[in-house]
Design a protein around this motif. Structure first.
Motif, PDB file in Angstrom:
ATOM      1  N   ALA A  95      -9.041   1.759   7.155  1.00  0.00           N
ATOM      2  CA  ALA A  95      -8.419   1.066   6.189  1.00  0.00           C
ATOM      3  C   ALA A  95      -9.236  -0.096   5.865  1.00  0.00           C
ATOM      4  CB  ALA A  95      -6.960   0.830   6.271  1.00  0.00           C
ATOM      5  N   ALA A 146     -10.904  -0.463  -4.609  1.00  0.00           N
ATOM      6  CA  ALA A 146     -10.227  -1.539  -5.218  1.00  0.00           C
ATOM      7  C   ALA A 146      -8.646  -1.248  -4.907  1.00  0.00           C
ATOM      8  CB  ALA A 146     -10.237  -1.529  -6.885  1.00  0.00           C
ATOM      9  N   SER A 147      -8.165  -0.259  -4.235  1.00  0.00           N
ATOM     10  CA  SER A 147      -6.804  -0.091  -3.763  1.00  0.00           C
ATOM     11  C   SER A 147      -7.104   0.527  -2.256  1.00  0.00           C
ATOM     12  CB  SER A 147      -6.160   1.196  -4.745  1.00  0.00           C
ATOM     13  OG  SER A 147      -6.183   0.817  -5.991  1.00  0.00           O
ATOM     14  N   ASP A 148      -6.043   0.427  -1.680  1.00  0.00           N
ATOM     15  CA  ASP A 148      -5.929   0.979  -0.369  1.00  0.00           C
ATOM     16  C   ASP A 148      -6.052   2.635  -0.380  1.00  0.00           C
ATOM     17  OD1 ASP A 148      -5.208   0.863   2.774  1.00  0.00           O
ATOM     18  OD2 ASP A 148      -4.110   2.316   1.779  1.00  0.00           O
ATOM     19  N   ALA A 163      -2.811  -4.417  -2.649  1.00  0.00           N
ATOM     20  CA  ALA A 163      -3.775  -3.727  -3.426  1.00  0.00           C
ATOM     21  C   ALA A 163      -4.588  -4.643  -4.347  1.00  0.00           C
ATOM     22  CB  ALA A 163      -3.254  -2.491  -4.448  1.00  0.00           C
ATOM     23  N   ASP A 178      -7.912  -6.084  11.366  1.00  0.00           N
ATOM     24  CA  ASP A 178      -8.913  -6.018  12.013  1.00  0.00           C
ATOM     25  C   ASP A 178      -9.428  -7.365  12.538  1.00  0.00           C
ATOM     26  OD1 ASP A 178      -9.048  -3.120  11.281  1.00  0.00           O
ATOM     27  OD2 ASP A 178     -10.540  -3.618   9.906  1.00  0.00           O
ATOM     28  N   THR A 222       2.107   9.006  11.247  1.00  0.00           N
ATOM     29  CA  THR A 222       1.513   8.877  12.588  1.00  0.00           C
ATOM     30  C   THR A 222       0.528   7.925  12.492  1.00  0.00           C
ATOM     31  OG1 THR A 222       0.040  10.691  12.213  1.00  0.00           O
ATOM     32  CG2 THR A 222       1.856  11.393  13.342  1.00  0.00           C
ATOM     33  N   GLU A 223       0.383   7.408  13.641  1.00  0.00           N
ATOM     34  CA  GLU A 223      -0.804   6.228  13.907  1.00  0.00           C
ATOM     35  C   GLU A 223      -1.187   6.693  15.236  1.00  0.00           C
ATOM     36  OE1 GLU A 223      -2.003   2.661  12.024  1.00  0.00           O
ATOM     37  OE2 GLU A 223      -0.267   1.499  13.627  1.00  0.00           O
ATOM     38  N   ASP A 275      -6.952   8.042  13.738  1.00  0.00           N
ATOM     39  CA  ASP A 275      -6.896   8.525  12.451  1.00  0.00           C
ATOM     40  C   ASP A 275      -7.275   7.704  11.506  1.00  0.00           C
ATOM     41  OD1 ASP A 275      -3.316   8.567  13.252  1.00  0.00           O
ATOM     42  OD2 ASP A 275      -4.657   6.662  12.576  1.00  0.00           O
ATOM     43  N   SER A 321      -8.975  -2.652  15.645  1.00  0.00           N
ATOM     44  CA  SER A 321      -7.925  -2.823  14.740  1.00  0.00           C
ATOM     45  C   SER A 321      -6.591  -3.241  15.756  1.00  0.00           C
ATOM     46  CB  SER A 321      -7.801  -1.598  13.957  1.00  0.00           C
ATOM     47  OG  SER A 321      -8.651  -1.063  13.210  1.00  0.00           O
ATOM     48  N   SER A 348     -11.909  -0.890   2.671  1.00  0.00           N
ATOM     49  CA  SER A 348     -11.308  -1.596   1.742  1.00  0.00           C
ATOM     50  C   SER A 348     -12.586  -2.603   1.273  1.00  0.00           C
ATOM     51  CB  SER A 348     -10.387  -2.949   2.371  1.00  0.00           C
ATOM     52  OG  SER A 348     -10.979  -3.716   3.345  1.00  0.00           O
ATOM     53  N   LEU A 356     -10.708  -7.165   0.844  1.00  0.00           N
ATOM     54  CA  LEU A 356     -10.291  -8.044   1.800  1.00  0.00           C
ATOM     55  C   LEU A 356     -11.421  -8.909   2.308  1.00  0.00           C
ATOM     56  CD1 LEU A 356      -8.188  -5.476   3.795  1.00  0.00           C
ATOM     57  CD2 LEU A 356      -7.455  -7.601   2.562  1.00  0.00           C
ATOM     58  N   LEU A 409      -7.377  -6.864  -2.718  1.00  0.00           N
ATOM     59  CA  LEU A 409      -8.543  -6.537  -2.169  1.00  0.00           C
ATOM     60  C   LEU A 409      -9.668  -6.964  -3.207  1.00  0.00           C
ATOM     61  CD1 LEU A 409      -7.154  -2.710  -1.605  1.00  0.00           C
ATOM     62  CD2 LEU A 409      -7.861  -4.580   0.125  1.00  0.00           C
ATOM     63  N   HIS A 419      -1.993  -3.456   9.786  1.00  0.00           N
ATOM     64  CA  HIS A 419      -2.761  -3.943  10.944  1.00  0.00           C
ATOM     65  C   HIS A 419      -3.624  -4.837  10.239  1.00  0.00           C
ATOM     66  CE1 HIS A 419      -5.141  -0.312   9.746  1.00  0.00           C
ATOM     67  NE2 HIS A 419      -6.194  -0.951  10.122  1.00  0.00           N
ATOM     68  N   ASN A 450      -5.929   5.813   9.299  1.00  0.00           N
ATOM     69  CA  ASN A 450      -5.521   4.659   9.228  1.00  0.00           C
ATOM     70  C   ASN A 450      -6.407   3.387   9.552  1.00  0.00           C
ATOM     71  OD1 ASN A 450      -2.657   5.216   8.765  1.00  0.00           O
ATOM     72  ND2 ASN A 450      -2.536   5.886  10.795  1.00  0.00           N
ATOM     73  N   ILE A 470      -3.783  -4.797   6.414  1.00  0.00           N
ATOM     74  CA  ILE A 470      -4.518  -3.344   6.000  1.00  0.00           C
ATOM     75  C   ILE A 470      -3.665  -2.303   6.134  1.00  0.00           C
ATOM     76  CG2 ILE A 470      -6.430  -2.111   6.570  1.00  0.00           C
ATOM     77  CD1 ILE A 470      -7.916  -4.327   7.917  1.00  0.00           C
ATOM     78  N   GLY A 471      -3.800  -1.405   5.234  1.00  0.00           N
ATOM     79  CA  GLY A 471      -3.285  -0.061   5.456  1.00  0.00           C
ATOM     80  C   GLY A 471      -1.948   0.168   4.550  1.00  0.00           C
ATOM     81  N   GLY A 472      -1.896   1.334   3.846  1.00  0.00           N
ATOM     82  CA  GLY A 472      -0.942   1.449   2.895  1.00  0.00           C
ATOM     83  C   GLY A 472      -0.079   2.603   3.304  1.00  0.00           C
ATOM     84  N   TYR A 473      -0.529   3.542   4.716  1.00  0.00           N
ATOM     85  CA  TYR A 473       0.363   4.629   4.697  1.00  0.00           C
ATOM     86  C   TYR A 473       1.271   4.567   5.835  1.00  0.00           C
ATOM     87  CZ  TYR A 473       0.554   9.506   6.750  1.00  0.00           C
ATOM     88  OH  TYR A 473       1.249  10.415   7.362  1.00  0.00           O
ATOM     89  N   PHE A 474       0.780   3.895   7.090  1.00  0.00           N
ATOM     90  CA  PHE A 474       1.913   3.717   8.120  1.00  0.00           C
ATOM     91  C   PHE A 474       2.559   2.398   7.859  1.00  0.00           C
ATOM     92  CE2 PHE A 474       3.321   3.192  12.646  1.00  0.00           C
ATOM     93  CZ  PHE A 474       3.784   4.092  12.724  1.00  0.00           C
ATOM     94  N   THR A 520       1.975  -7.187  -3.359  1.00  0.00           N
ATOM     95  CA  THR A 520       0.963  -5.924  -3.493  1.00  0.00           C
ATOM     96  C   THR A 520      -0.294  -6.150  -2.814  1.00  0.00           C
ATOM     97  OG1 THR A 520       0.329  -6.477  -5.770  1.00  0.00           O
ATOM     98  CG2 THR A 520       1.991  -5.173  -5.609  1.00  0.00           C
ATOM     99  N   ARG A 567      -9.429  -9.887   9.579  1.00  0.00           N
ATOM    100  CA  ARG A 567      -9.286  -9.355   8.185  1.00  0.00           C
ATOM    101  C   ARG A 567      -7.824  -8.333   7.986  1.00  0.00           C
ATOM    102  NH1 ARG A 567     -14.332  -5.264   6.757  1.00  0.00           N
ATOM    103  NH2 ARG A 567     -12.944  -3.853   8.451  1.00  0.00           N
ATOM    104  N   THR A 625      -6.061   4.638   2.242  1.00  0.00           N
ATOM    105  CA  THR A 625      -5.627   5.410   3.389  1.00  0.00           C
ATOM    106  C   THR A 625      -4.387   6.500   3.038  1.00  0.00           C
ATOM    107  OG1 THR A 625      -4.164   3.735   4.248  1.00  0.00           O
ATOM    108  CG2 THR A 625      -6.399   3.984   5.083  1.00  0.00           C
TER     109      THR A 625
END
Lengths: 250, 91
Positions: free
Chosen positions: B14, B22-24, A4, A46, A241-242, B9, A60, B18, A9, A7, A44, B11, A104-108, A2, A101, B26
């Motif tokens: 993120a 404390a949580s992502d 989350a 950074d 989308t990204e 966007d 990124s 961060s 990061l 973090l 991704h 993304n 990263i990212g929790g959507y795509f 996880t 770093r 995005t």
């Protein structure tokens, strides 16, 4: 894993352990990142470069590899007049250190639990996170159906071509449709021209299959493809989308 | 060449975010304070990189979030954001 819980990061030192030319303008850097917590396909990192005078530049990069110990692969495309990509492509050598770093990212992001058929649509180096998804998918015992529509300028610009063709040939491999926007080869089994609704219908799943669609590429590409998918009946919340590309300065 | 600047966007925000959350975030649902659009933070249009970031509503272009990170201080301006809802992992 996880992310989350990991973090905030921190910037870490990563060491370049391999360089692979992919096309004339693209190369993959494999980094060893001690303490890497693992990642989900589509996430991704950074990268931060600091010049001797203290000037910093951050970019990124999608992770192109599946979760594999402390090794993380990124695929870098040369941006004309860019300030980071030429350095990564021309100056960085194996055993050099970079500041990184991530993940990263929790959507795509994609993981096997998502379950649904996968429609991946990539423009140019937007194929990098799709490769992470396909590589992660290839490790699964019962992978969901997957299809990739991948737009390139010409055949020489198709990144990961050999590996993608190898995946297609495998049992349960993804179906792949390449399209070329700037070349019309005499012998060619793929599509020609920019991604359009006809191509999306040819390669895609019926919306009733509740597919998950991932679209990555330059901003105009992503917006056009996402709009076409919605027009074809794909649920908007199932389209992730990204966009990538320069935002003013590069 | 054109002078059109295409946004990325959310993304790509993120990493900078961060440093603060404390949580992502995005995947957090952002409700635009102007037009009421609801969508993941990752779907907002991102302008700028590095020290200052601006996230705009992709529908009405209202600025929903500004982030300025000087290294020592992080300034977050959420004036254009009516609400941000974050799903957190269960411990």
């Amino acid at each position: 894993m996880t992310s989350a819980a990991l973090l905030p990061l921190r910037w870490r030192t990563a060491t370049v352990i391999a360089r692979r030319p992919e096309t004339p303008h693209v190369a993959t850097l494999v980094l060893d990142v001690p303490g890497w917590p693992g990642h989900k396909a589509g996430q991704h990192v950074d990268l931060r470069l600091t010049a001797a005078d203290g000037y910093e530049a951050q970019r990124s990069y999608s992770i192109a590899s599946a979760n594999d110990g402390t090794a993380v692969a990124i695929t870098v495309e040369r941006v004309a007049d860019g300030e980071v990509s030429p350095f990564l492509l021309d100056d960085v050598r194996v055993s050099d250190d970079l500041e990184l770093r991530g993940p990263i990212g929790g959507y795509f992001v994609w993981s096997l639990e998502d379950g649904n058929p996968l429609l991946l649509i990539a423009g140019g180096s937007g194929v990098a996170p799709m490769m992470s998804i396909l590589r992660a998918r290839a490790q699964a015992l019962k992978p969901p159906a997957a299809r990739l529509l991948y737009s390139s300028r010409d055949q020489a610009s198709i990144i990961y071509r050999d590996e993608l063709d190898g995946m297609t040939a495998a049992t349960d491999g993804p179906r792949i449709l390449y399209t070329l926007t700037r070349e019309r080869p005499v012998v060619w089994s793929g599509a020609l021209g920019r991604v359009d609704r006809v191509m999306l219908e040819r390669i895609g799943f019926p919306p009733t299959d509740d597919p998950l669609a991932y679209v990555c590429g330059p901003t105009p590409f992503v917006e056009q493809v996402a709009a076409d998918l919605v027009a074809l009946g794909y649920a908007e919340e199932r389209i992730r989308t990204e966009r990538f590309g320069p935002t003013g300065a590069n | 060449m054109t002078d059109v600047v295409h946004p990325l966007d959310g993304n790509a925000a993120a990493g900078p975010l961060s440093r603060l959350f404390a949580s992502d975030v995005t995947g957090a649902v952002v409700v635009c304070g102007e037009c009421g659009r609801e969508g993941a933070l990752a779907t907002l249009a991102l302008y700028g990189r590095g020290t200052g970031l601006v996230l705009r509503c992709p529908t009405c272009e209202t600025v929903n979030l500004r982030l300025l990170d000087t290294g020592r201080t992080i300034h977050l301006d959420l004036r254009g954001c009516l609400r941000m809802s974050v799903r957190v992992a269960l411990d």
